[in-house]
Scaffold this motif. Structure first.
Motif, short mmCIF file in Angstrom:
data_model
loop_
_atom_site.label_atom_id
_atom_site.label_comp_id
_atom_site.label_asym_id
_atom_site.label_seq_id
_atom_site.Cartn_x
_atom_site.Cartn_y
_atom_site.Cartn_z
N MET A 146 0.83 -1.21 0.00
CA MET A 146 0.00 0.00 0.00
C MET A 146 0.86 1.26 0.00
N VAL A 147 1.92 1.26 0.79
CA VAL A 147 2.80 2.43 0.83
C VAL A 147 3.50 2.61 -0.51
N SER A 148 3.97 1.49 -1.09
CA SER A 148 4.67 1.55 -2.37
C SER A 148 3.76 2.00 -3.50
N GLU A 149 2.52 1.50 -3.50
CA GLU A 149 1.60 1.75 -4.62
C GLU A 149 0.87 3.09 -4.48
N PHE A 150 0.44 3.41 -3.26
CA PHE A 150 -0.43 4.58 -3.07
C PHE A 150 0.11 5.61 -2.07
N GLY A 151 1.17 5.28 -1.37
CA GLY A 151 1.66 6.17 -0.32
C GLY A 151 0.73 6.22 0.87
N LEU A 152 -0.05 5.15 1.07
CA LEU A 152 -1.03 5.10 2.15
C LEU A 152 -0.70 4.00 3.15
N GLU A 153 -1.06 4.24 4.40
CA GLU A 153 -0.97 3.23 5.44
C GLU A 153 -2.25 2.39 5.43
N PRO A 154 -2.18 1.14 5.88
CA PRO A 154 -3.42 0.38 6.08
C PRO A 154 -4.33 1.10 7.07
N SER A 155 -5.59 0.74 7.05
CA SER A 155 -6.59 1.41 7.88
C SER A 155 -6.30 1.22 9.37
N PRO A 156 -6.84 2.10 10.22
CA PRO A 156 -6.69 1.92 11.67
C PRO A 156 -7.15 0.53 12.14
N LYS A 157 -8.19 0.00 11.49
CA LYS A 157 -8.67 -1.32 11.88
C LYS A 157 -7.60 -2.39 11.64
N LEU A 158 -6.88 -2.30 10.52
CA LEU A 158 -5.80 -3.25 10.25
C LEU A 158 -4.68 -3.10 11.26
N HIS A 159 -4.37 -1.85 11.60
CA HIS A 159 -3.35 -1.62 12.62
C HIS A 159 -3.78 -2.20 13.97
N GLN A 160 -5.08 -2.13 14.25
CA GLN A 160 -5.60 -2.71 15.49
C GLN A 160 -5.38 -4.22 15.52
N TYR A 161 -5.66 -4.89 14.39
CA TYR A 161 -5.43 -6.33 14.33
C TYR A 161 -3.95 -6.66 14.48
N TYR A 162 -3.11 -5.84 13.86
CA TYR A 162 -1.66 -6.06 13.95
C TYR A 162 -1.20 -5.96 15.41
N GLN A 163 -1.64 -4.93 16.10
CA GLN A 163 -1.25 -4.77 17.49
C GLN A 163 -1.78 -5.91 18.35
#
Length: 291
Positions: free
Chosen positions: A241-258
């Motif tokens: 996502m960062v490479s293609e769009f310069g965007l971070e995954p959604s807060p929800k994805l970060h929540q699952y990661y944590q």
């Protein structure tokens, strides 16, 4: 190639969830020429609804129709009726009144009885969503699996689309994608995370930026004991996502990661998608009911 289904004598078998296939007793009806093929496909997608001649013209010529377009559409419909008469053994008059009728400023495909994969798909879609709404997750999974098994590839994969077909197919494909998302969510809730790991691995590779699918994959990996692989799946998505769009995954994805990072017990019950309520059942045309 058409699926091998049992069809009674004189009954049409109609399949649009993949290459277009319409037959009677094994004999195909679909023309090879592009324009009659498009007309037949659009009429079938609008089963038992009149498709105006103007819509058919726009489908075939997309805003660049010649003056002879209405006569050409009439000729193509005649060809389709002739083919239907040949394969069903019915007269042209019968075909014109009971199968491919002239309606108000257009034509409608009303051939009965038929086996029609799209109608079956929609029937199972409604049944599955209704089962979800009442909390019967096992039945919903069964309905969704049966509906998804009807697909033989992209809808109308061998028909060159104009604006009408393109819009109809987009809606059908979206229904398929939504159903798949819900089926996987239900299977996670039923504790079938190990059983769907292989399928999820393929799905996320084909849908690199589908965040809900990645979340389901991460949860399935974690619940199956693959914590490191779950973390890797998040980092792979983030990198793409960062490479293609310069965007971070959604807060929800970060929540699952944590949650994976800290082995949060909540992951054992954490949902990804909300289940639809009864009021959110898909509304289908009355003619879309199935046998």
């Amino acid at each position: 190639m058409a699926r091998n289904v049992h069809v009674r004598r004189g009954e049409l078998d109609i399949q649009v969830l993949g290459p277009l296939w319409i037959s009677c007793a094994g004999t195909g009806v679909v023309p090879t020429a592009r324009k009659p093929r498009q007309i037949l496909a659009l009429l079938v997608l609008n089963y038992s609804r009149v498709v105006p001649v103007a819509t058919l013209i726009d489908e075939l010529w997309d805003g660049h129709a010649p003056k002879t377009a209405p006569a050409a559409v009439q000729s193509y419909v005649f060809q389709l009726r002739k083919k239907l008469a040949e394969v069903t053994g019915r007269s042209m008059d019968t075909v014109g009144s009971e199968m491919l009728r002239t309606g108000q400023n257009g034509y409608e495909f009303v051939a009965e009885p038929t086996r029609f994969d799209l109608r079956t798909f929609h029937r199972l879609e409604r049944a599955g969503v209704a089962a979800m709404a009442r909390g019967d997750l096992v039945t919903a999974v069964q309905d969704f699996r049966e509906a998804l098994s009807l697909w033989r590839g992209p809808a109308l994969a061998d028909v060159e689309p104009g604006p009408g077909i393109r819009a109809e197919v987009a809606g059908i494909e979206q229904s398929r994608a939504t159903m798949l998302d819900h089926r996987i969510e239900l299977e996670l809730r039923l504790g079938l995370h190990r059983e769907i790991l292989g399928e999820l691995s393929v799905l996320v590779s084909h849908n690199r930026f589908h965040e809900d699918l990645h979340a389901q994959f991460i949860i399935a990996l974690y619940r199956s004991g693959y914590r490191a692989r779950a973390l890797e799946a998040f980092h792979r998505l983030r990198k793409d996502m960062v490479s293609e769009f310069g965007l971070e995954p959604s807060p929800k994805l970060h929540q699952y990661y944590q949650a994976v990072l800290t082995s949060d017990p909540a992951l054992d019950e954490m949902p990804v998608l909300p289940l639809p309520r009864a009021a959110e059942l898909p509304v289908l045309p009355a003619a879309a009911g199935c046998f």
